[in-house]
Design a protein around this motif. Sequence first.
Motif, PDB file in Angstrom:
ATOM      1  N   THR A 161       1.111  -1.300   0.383  1.00 29.34           N
ATOM      2  CA  THR A 161      -0.066   0.208   0.695  1.00 29.34           C
ATOM      3  C   THR A 161       0.817   1.136   0.202  1.00 29.34           C
ATOM      4  O   THR A 161       1.676   1.332   0.876  1.00 29.34           O
ATOM      5  CB  THR A 161      -0.633   0.382   0.970  1.00 29.34           C
ATOM      6  N   ARG A 185       1.052   5.172  -0.109  1.00 32.04           N
ATOM      7  CA  ARG A 185       0.502   6.624   0.306  1.00 32.04           C
ATOM      8  C   ARG A 185       1.823   7.860  -0.289  1.00 32.04           C
ATOM      9  O   ARG A 185       2.349   8.227   0.692  1.00 32.04           O
ATOM     10  CB  ARG A 185      -0.048   7.400   0.934  1.00 32.04           C
ATOM     11  N   ARG A 212       4.639   7.512   2.380  1.00 37.88           N
ATOM     12  CA  ARG A 212       4.521   5.839   2.821  1.00 37.88           C
ATOM     13  C   ARG A 212       4.070   4.928   1.948  1.00 37.88           C
ATOM     14  O   ARG A 212       3.429   5.159   0.765  1.00 37.88           O
ATOM     15  CB  ARG A 212       3.373   5.795   4.280  1.00 37.88           C
ATOM     16  N   PHE A 258       3.707   0.857   2.146  1.00 41.41           N
ATOM     17  CA  PHE A 258       3.371  -0.273   4.074  1.00 41.41           C
ATOM     18  C   PHE A 258       4.004  -1.556   2.339  1.00 41.41           C
ATOM     19  O   PHE A 258       3.070  -2.155   1.756  1.00 41.41           O
ATOM     20  CB  PHE A 258       2.342  -0.239   4.100  1.00 41.41           C
ATOM     21  N   ASP A 290       1.887  -5.203   6.831  1.00 39.66           N
ATOM     22  CA  ASP A 290       1.658  -4.252   8.058  1.00 39.66           C
ATOM     23  C   ASP A 290       3.332  -3.574   8.837  1.00 39.66           C
ATOM     24  O   ASP A 290       3.063  -2.839   9.579  1.00 39.66           O
ATOM     25  CB  ASP A 290       0.812  -4.901   9.533  1.00 39.66           C
ATOM     26  N   ASP A 341       5.521  -1.625   7.748  1.00 36.52           N
ATOM     27  CA  ASP A 341       5.655   0.671   7.439  1.00 36.52           C
ATOM     28  C   ASP A 341       7.317   0.212   6.747  1.00 36.52           C
ATOM     29  O   ASP A 341       8.381   0.298   7.583  1.00 36.52           O
ATOM     30  CB  ASP A 341       5.585   1.529   8.515  1.00 36.52           C
ATOM     31  N   THR A 359       8.782   2.741   4.986  1.00 35.91           N
ATOM     32  CA  THR A 359      10.009   4.310   4.831  1.00 35.91           C
ATOM     33  C   THR A 359      10.376   4.411   5.853  1.00 35.91           C
ATOM     34  O   THR A 359      10.328   5.360   6.297  1.00 35.91           O
ATOM     35  CB  THR A 359       8.136   5.698   4.211  1.00 35.91           C
ATOM     36  N   THR A 360       9.688   3.603   7.113  1.00 32.80           N
ATOM     37  CA  THR A 360      10.231   4.081   8.621  1.00 32.80           C
ATOM     38  C   THR A 360      11.395   3.238   8.842  1.00 32.80           C
ATOM     39  O   THR A 360      12.678   2.940  10.311  1.00 32.80           O
ATOM     40  CB  THR A 360       9.506   3.708   9.783  1.00 32.80           C
TER      41      THR A 360
END
Length: 246
Positions: free
Chosen positions: A18, A20, A76, A78, A81, A83, A85-86
């Motif tokens: 996903t 965004r 972002r 995913f 679940d 992420d 990008t982190t």
Amino acid sequence: MPQADTRAGGRMDTGVFTARDLTKVYRTGEVEVRALRGLTFEITAGEVVVLLGPSGSGKSTLLNIMGGLDQATSGRLFFKDLDLTTLDDRGLTAYRRRHVGFVFQFYNLVPSLTAYENVALVTEISENPMRPDEALALVGLEARMDHFPAQLSGGEQQRVAIARAIAKRPEVLLCDEPTGALDSKTGIRVIEALLGVNAQLGTTTLIITHNAGIQEVADRVFFFADGRISQEIRNEMRRAAAELTW
């Protein structure tokens, strides 16, 4: 004639990726290149997605970010679940090792190792790998496993690369121009191998290509232009690889 999607179990609608408002900006001194400009999309489990567009339109940049080889500038992304990008470098390495297989235009096989041994390189560091001979059988090369890369055709070498990528049972297979160095007949064999893996293992598969004909085997097609997805189409009836021409 077009054929319906007949994969066992049908379509799963579980989200795998996903995105965004995903962006990527490269800076060299005062020069700024916006490779991705606010991408938003979702990809579900087991899909085959083809990415089409000219060079420099953002396809490979997106695939590299999805594969954990690069990081987005903003937005972002995913994986289920998780992420992406982190994550730091260590987290991205763990993600790649556990979940992602890569296939590139150039096969990157070790010339001094047999097909079996090239695949075994991956299985030795994977958590739940298949046997190298099993992976090679999935791409139709069980009879060539003791051959060295120099003894294999270009298409066979690419299928060894696919076997190597899938041997760790990845949930995602990312393919950047997998037929780019091949003639049409050989390229079709490679696409057949990719679709066979998708059908048998349910591996979510993304394929970058300049070859518009390949879009007919996909569930969906993303058209890229200037760092954006300019158009998205869904194929209600997918063609078999053997029906392709280019």
